[in-house]
Design an enzyme around this catalytic site. Structure first.
Site, PDB file in Angstrom:
ATOM      1  N   GLU A 131       0.792  -1.225   0.000  1.00 32.48           N
ATOM      2  CA  GLU A 131       0.000   0.000   0.000  1.00 32.48           C
ATOM      3  C   GLU A 131       0.829   1.282   0.000  1.00 32.48           C
ATOM      4  O   GLU A 131       0.520   2.217   0.737  1.00 32.48           O
ATOM      5  CB  GLU A 131      -0.923  -0.027   1.220  1.00 32.48           C
ATOM      6  CG  GLU A 131      -0.231   0.049   2.605  1.00 32.48           C
ATOM      7  CD  GLU A 131       0.172  -1.289   3.204  1.00 32.48           C
ATOM      8  OE1 GLU A 131       0.388  -2.240   2.433  1.00 32.48           O
ATOM      9  OE2 GLU A 131       0.286  -1.369   4.438  1.00 32.48           O
TER      10      GLU A 131
ATOM     11  N   HIS B 257      -8.140  -3.980  -1.028  1.00 32.91           N
ATOM     12  CA  HIS B 257      -7.357  -4.112   0.198  1.00 32.91           C
ATOM     13  C   HIS B 257      -6.311  -2.999   0.306  1.00 32.91           C
ATOM     14  O   HIS B 257      -6.249  -2.283   1.315  1.00 32.91           O
ATOM     15  CB  HIS B 257      -6.683  -5.489   0.234  1.00 32.91           C
ATOM     16  CG  HIS B 257      -5.833  -5.716   1.442  1.00 32.91           C
ATOM     17  ND1 HIS B 257      -6.281  -6.383   2.562  1.00 32.91           N
ATOM     18  CD2 HIS B 257      -4.554  -5.344   1.712  1.00 32.91           C
ATOM     19  CE1 HIS B 257      -5.318  -6.418   3.464  1.00 32.91           C
ATOM     20  NE2 HIS B 257      -4.246  -5.797   2.974  1.00 32.91           N
ATOM     21  N   GLU B 258      -5.513  -2.839  -0.727  1.00 35.34           N
ATOM     22  CA  GLU B 258      -4.430  -1.846  -0.653  1.00 35.34           C
ATOM     23  C   GLU B 258      -4.998  -0.426  -0.584  1.00 35.34           C
ATOM     24  O   GLU B 258      -4.460   0.423   0.123  1.00 35.34           O
ATOM     25  CB  GLU B 258      -3.471  -2.000  -1.836  1.00 35.34           C
ATOM     26  CG  GLU B 258      -2.866  -3.403  -2.023  1.00 35.34           C
ATOM     27  CD  GLU B 258      -2.286  -4.027  -0.750  1.00 35.34           C
ATOM     28  OE1 GLU B 258      -1.907  -3.268   0.181  1.00 35.34           O
ATOM     29  OE2 GLU B 258      -2.211  -5.268  -0.671  1.00 35.34           O
TER      30      GLU B 258
ATOM     31  N   HIS C 288      -6.005   0.547   2.884  1.00 36.27           N
ATOM     32  CA  HIS C 288      -4.884   0.978   3.733  1.00 36.27           C
ATOM     33  C   HIS C 288      -4.677   2.503   3.687  1.00 36.27           C
ATOM     34  O   HIS C 288      -4.003   3.054   4.558  1.00 36.27           O
ATOM     35  CB  HIS C 288      -3.587   0.310   3.282  1.00 36.27           C
ATOM     36  CG  HIS C 288      -3.342  -1.053   3.861  1.00 36.27           C
ATOM     37  ND1 HIS C 288      -3.373  -1.304   5.217  1.00 36.27           N
ATOM     38  CD2 HIS C 288      -3.027  -2.235   3.275  1.00 36.27           C
ATOM     39  CE1 HIS C 288      -3.080  -2.597   5.432  1.00 36.27           C
ATOM     40  NE2 HIS C 288      -2.881  -3.181   4.266  1.00 36.27           N
TER      41      HIS C 288
ATOM     42  N   GLU D 227      -3.808  -4.397   9.427  1.00 39.03           N
ATOM     43  CA  GLU D 227      -4.331  -5.430   8.529  1.00 39.03           C
ATOM     44  C   GLU D 227      -5.751  -5.888   8.867  1.00 39.03           C
ATOM     45  O   GLU D 227      -6.521  -6.230   7.972  1.00 39.03           O
ATOM     46  CB  GLU D 227      -3.374  -6.618   8.471  1.00 39.03           C
ATOM     47  CG  GLU D 227      -1.995  -6.265   7.917  1.00 39.03           C
ATOM     48  CD  GLU D 227      -2.004  -5.690   6.499  1.00 39.03           C
ATOM     49  OE1 GLU D 227      -3.015  -5.826   5.788  1.00 39.03           O
ATOM     50  OE2 GLU D 227      -0.975  -5.085   6.113  1.00 39.03           O
TER      51      GLU D 227
ATOM     52  N   ASP E   8       8.235  -9.559   9.654  1.00 43.96           N
ATOM     53  CA  ASP E   8       7.698 -10.159   8.423  1.00 43.96           C
ATOM     54  C   ASP E   8       7.065 -11.527   8.702  1.00 43.96           C
ATOM     55  O   ASP E   8       6.266 -12.018   7.899  1.00 43.96           O
ATOM     56  CB  ASP E   8       8.803 -10.345   7.376  1.00 43.96           C
ATOM     57  CG  ASP E   8       9.206  -9.031   6.718  1.00 43.96           C
ATOM     58  OD1 ASP E   8       8.555  -8.010   6.987  1.00 43.96           O
ATOM     59  OD2 ASP E   8      10.184  -9.040   5.947  1.00 43.96           O
TER      60      ASP E   8
ATOM     61  N   TYR F 161      -4.797 -10.481  10.001  1.00 40.28           N
ATOM     62  CA  TYR F 161      -5.706 -10.183   8.883  1.00 40.28           C
ATOM     63  C   TYR F 161      -7.143 -10.600   9.193  1.00 40.28           C
ATOM     64  O   TYR F 161      -8.038  -9.767   9.271  1.00 40.28           O
ATOM     65  CB  TYR F 161      -5.241 -10.895   7.607  1.00 40.28           C
ATOM     66  CG  TYR F 161      -4.024 -10.279   6.966  1.00 40.28           C
ATOM     67  CD1 TYR F 161      -4.145  -9.414   5.884  1.00 40.28           C
ATOM     68  CD2 TYR F 161      -2.744 -10.556   7.441  1.00 40.28           C
ATOM     69  CE1 TYR F 161      -3.035  -8.843   5.274  1.00 40.28           C
ATOM     70  CE2 TYR F 161      -1.622  -9.984   6.842  1.00 40.28           C
ATOM     71  CZ  TYR F 161      -1.772  -9.132   5.764  1.00 40.28           C
ATOM     72  OH  TYR F 161      -0.678  -8.564   5.178  1.00 40.28           O
TER      73      TYR F 161
HETATM   74  N1  BES Z   1       1.011  -4.422   3.786  1.00 43.60           N
HETATM   75  C1  BES Z   1       0.739  -5.713   3.254  1.00 43.60           C
HETATM   76  C2  BES Z   1       1.963  -6.421   2.724  1.00 43.60           C
HETATM   77  C3  BES Z   1       3.041  -6.685   3.756  1.00 43.60           C
HETATM   78  C4  BES Z   1       2.727  -7.112   5.026  1.00 43.60           C
HETATM   79  C5  BES Z   1       4.353  -6.520   3.407  1.00 43.60           C
HETATM   80  C6  BES Z   1       3.729  -7.345   5.946  1.00 43.60           C
HETATM   81  C7  BES Z   1       5.353  -6.751   4.326  1.00 43.60           C
HETATM   82  C8  BES Z   1       5.045  -7.176   5.607  1.00 43.60           C
HETATM   83  C9  BES Z   1      -0.303  -5.649   2.158  1.00 43.60           C
HETATM   84  O1  BES Z   1      -1.282  -4.700   2.382  1.00 43.60           O
HETATM   85  C10 BES Z   1      -1.020  -6.977   2.129  1.00 43.60           C
HETATM   86  O2  BES Z   1      -1.626  -7.310   3.097  1.00 43.60           O
HETATM   87  N2  BES Z   1      -0.926  -7.692   1.019  1.00 43.60           N
HETATM   88  C11 BES Z   1      -1.575  -8.950   0.841  1.00 43.60           C
HETATM   89  C12 BES Z   1      -2.782  -8.772  -0.005  1.00 43.60           C
HETATM   90  C13 BES Z   1      -4.060  -9.032   0.542  1.00 43.60           C
HETATM   91  C14 BES Z   1      -5.216  -8.907  -0.389  1.00 43.60           C
HETATM   92  C15 BES Z   1      -4.291  -9.769   1.769  1.00 43.60           C
HETATM   93  C16 BES Z   1      -0.641  -9.870   0.075  1.00 43.60           C
HETATM   94  O3  BES Z   1       0.423  -9.414  -0.342  1.00 43.60           O
HETATM   95  O4  BES Z   1      -0.977 -11.027  -0.117  1.00 43.60           O
HETATM   96 ZN    ZN Z   2      -2.578  -5.240   3.966  1.00 42.51          ZN
END
Ligand code: BES
Ligand code: ZN
Length: 619
Positions: free
Chosen positions: A287, A311-312, A315, A334, A389, A397
């Protein structure tokens, strides 16, 4: 000038973290940063960086604007594998004098602290540095790894703690900065950042982000990129050969922005654009403000995976506007976002699809939790000794979104919508902890209706493992029917060709594949003959199918397993496939052989993750 500076300092002491006296919320201390924002706080960053694809480096200067509390303390920054060349300090940003500095020991997770001795009155610190080719937050792609095959590509991924691998900074989500950047690139390429465009000429690109953001939202991409508009303030960037398909897939972006504005108030970032990255992007989406980074694997051809954009985009409120202060509060980002994502999907594509997506999420959460150690099932995460991470499970989520949905169902949609809107207004452009969120929730919602509040066991939801009995349960009738078909096929009472899949959408297919009992290879062959699943162009269906294929040792799918793992670096897909392969000796050999070829193509973040599954010393 003096009075203004004092006011700024006072304000920053009130919102700072670290010492007893100045700390409104002791949980605001960030264990994933060496920074000392409670003493010396970085307020702004001015980058001037040259992109070298030959050396795989970003090289240049970062000028940090700082607020100093007492004048005695050094400035503490985060770095990881940066080459620091020279540091100067300035009182006014005009004249600079050389400063003393030292880099401490490198921690595997955190990187190394950079201590800068700053003379009294210092307002600016200028750091000349370079990133290393192995920077964890950058991926340098060869032309062969792009769609066009002609030009190299670079992109950053700063969340969670990777900004420090390309910018020396207080790399904590509790520290917000404005930033400007001048990026020098090879003349034929385009640079994009999570900021307003201020100029682009002959390989020099200027950017400015004038509202304060946390460091994990600073983002850069450089490649052969073109733009196609989707609406007055929305559009898509992609490599030329991908652009038309991408723009068609995401043509509802403007509608999405309008939908979420009606719910939670104005979009505060100006433009909302999407950047389609090459398939090695390790996430579905990121995001970055004004410019979401996205995997090309969501381009299914039928808009069935655009929930990722919802989703993004969500954010932009939950995350970018109101930000988790530490990575233990990640569920604030999340969980709220997953809830809002679903509200956008409902507003743009209707209730049936939104309900299906909720039900799919819940099924996945239940499966995932079955094998998850209790401490990891807690919303407010204990990340001591961990890389943030690693906390990207269904807990922050989906369990997080169920908490928000429970509030909605208990207090009613109108009240909950009004509450969320006031929450975003109240904490706009701030980073907050779980405690701060809960205090506001109690004051503005729960305490006003105690008889309803009694139905929300806050302590259990936020600080205890498991899924509370009060969790909402979504039933999708369409998916229930599909699930019955899956059971019937599994137990042999229904043939593949009699499954009424003709009108199934992607979500129904995913339910079918998720709901199947363990199958044998001949059963997969029947499904494949009827529905050509090994050849599907839908990445989510393919990923699910290939997992089943590996489980059943269905040999005809192995070439596709290999091709997929070699092409795509999205962790959500590749981690489960490698994990499944590693369960048998033959699979292990296969996994190691594939990973030996694939590893160099993966992003450093994905390499770290797959190393843990397959081992890093692949043949
Ligand atoms: N912000 C996250 C990606 C992220 C989380 C990067 C933790 C590094 C550490 C992003 O918003 C996200 O949640 N992406 C998901 C997509 C979603 C539709 C659940 C993904 O990448 O799968
Ligand atoms: Zn996210």
């Amino acid at each position: 000038m003096k009075a203004a500076a004092l006011a700024v300092t006072a304000a920053f002491l009130l919102t700072g973290c670290g010492t007893e006296k100045t700390l409104p919320d002791s949980s605001a201390h960030d264990i994933h940063s060496y920074g000392n924002p409670e003493k010396v706080r970085v307020r702004s960053v001015a980058l001037d960086l040259t992109v070298s694809f030959e050396n795989r480096t970003l090289a240049g200067t970062a000028i940090l604007g700082i607020d100093v509390a007492s004048g005695k303390d050094p400035l503490l920054l985060d770095t990881r594998d940066l080459v620091i060349e020279k540091i100067d300090a300035s009182v006014n940003g005009a004249g600079y004098t050389e400063a003393k500095w030292s880099v401490g020991q490198r921690d595997k997770i955190l990187g190394a602290p950079l201590t800068v001795q700053i003379p009294g009155g210092t307002s600016f610190v200028r750091i000349r540095y370079q990133s290393k080719p192995e920077a964890s937050g950058l991926q340098w792609l060869t032309p062969e790894q792009t769609a066009g095959k002609k030009h190299p590509f670079l992109f950053s991924q700063s969340q969670s703690i990777h900004a420090r691998s390309w910018i020396p900074i207080q790399d904590s989500p509790g520290v917000r900065v404005t930033y400007t950047a001048r990026i020098h690139t090879p003349k034929e390429l385009v640079a994009l950042m999570s900021a307003e465009h201020k100029g682009a000429e002959d390989g020099v690109f200027d950017f400015a982000m004038t509202t304060p953001i946390p460091s994990y939202l600073i983002a850069l991409a450089v490649g052969d990129l073109q733009f196609q508009s989707a609406g007055p303030r929305t559009g898509v960037y992609a490599e030329p050969s991908v652009l038309a398909k991408a723009a068609a897939e995401f043509s509802d972006m403007e509608k999405m922005v309008t939908a979420v504005e009606q719910l939670y108030g104005p979009y505060r970032w100006g433009r909302y654009d999407l950047l389609i990255l090459p398939p090695s992007f390790p996430y579905g989406g990121m995001e970055n403000p004004r410019l979401t980074f996205a995997t090309p694997t969501v381009i299914a051809g039928d808009k069935s995976l655009v929930g990722l954009v919802s989703h993004e985009l969500a954010h932009s409120w939950s995350g970018n506007l109101v930000t988790n202060a530490t990575w233990s509060d990640f569920w604030l980002n999340e969980g709220f976002t997953t809830y809002i994502e679903n509200r956008i999907q409902e507003a743009v594509y209707g209730r049936d699809l939104a309900v299906m997506e909720q039900a799919l999420d819940q099924r996945k959460l239940a499966k995932e939790m079955a094998g998850m150690p209790s401490p990891e099932q807690i919303l407010h995460a204990d990340l001591t000794g961990k890389d943030p991470d690693e906390n990207t499970t269904g807990i922050p989520y989906v369990k997080g979104s169920l908490f928000v949905r429970l509030l909605e169902q208990t207090f009613g949609r109108p009240a909950m919508d009004a509450y969320l809107r006031s929450y975003f207004d109240h904490f706009a452009f701030q980073s907050i902890t779980t405690t701060t969120m809960l205090d506001y929730l109690k004051r503005e919602l729960l305490d006003k209706q105690p008889e309803l509040a009694a139905k929300i066991p806050l302590q259990e939801w936020v600080y205890e493992p498991g899924l509370p009995a009060s969790a909402p349960r979504t039933v999708s009738e369409a998916l229930e029917a599909v699930s019955k078909d899956a059971t019937a096929f599994g137990n042999g009472s229904r043939s593949a060709s009699s499954i009424p899949a003709g009108k199934w959408n992607t979500q129904e297919w995913l339910e079918f594949l998720e709901a199947l009992p363990p199958l044998k290879a001949p059963q997969l062959a029947q499904l494949d003959a009827a529905f050509h699943l090994t050849q599907t162009g839908n990445s989510e269906i393919l990923d699910q199918w290939l997992q089943l294929a590996i489980k059943a040792d269905y040999a005809p799918a192995y070439p596709r397993v290999e091709a997929f793992l070699l092409e795509v670096g999205r962790q959500k897909f590749i981690k489960p496939l490698y994990t499944e392969l590693m369960k048998t000796p033959a699979g292990q050999a296969r996994a190691k052989a594939i990973y030996a070829k694939a590893r160099a193509q993966y992003h450093p973040i994905a390499q770290t993750a797959v190393d843990k599954i397959v081992g890093s010393n692949v043949p």
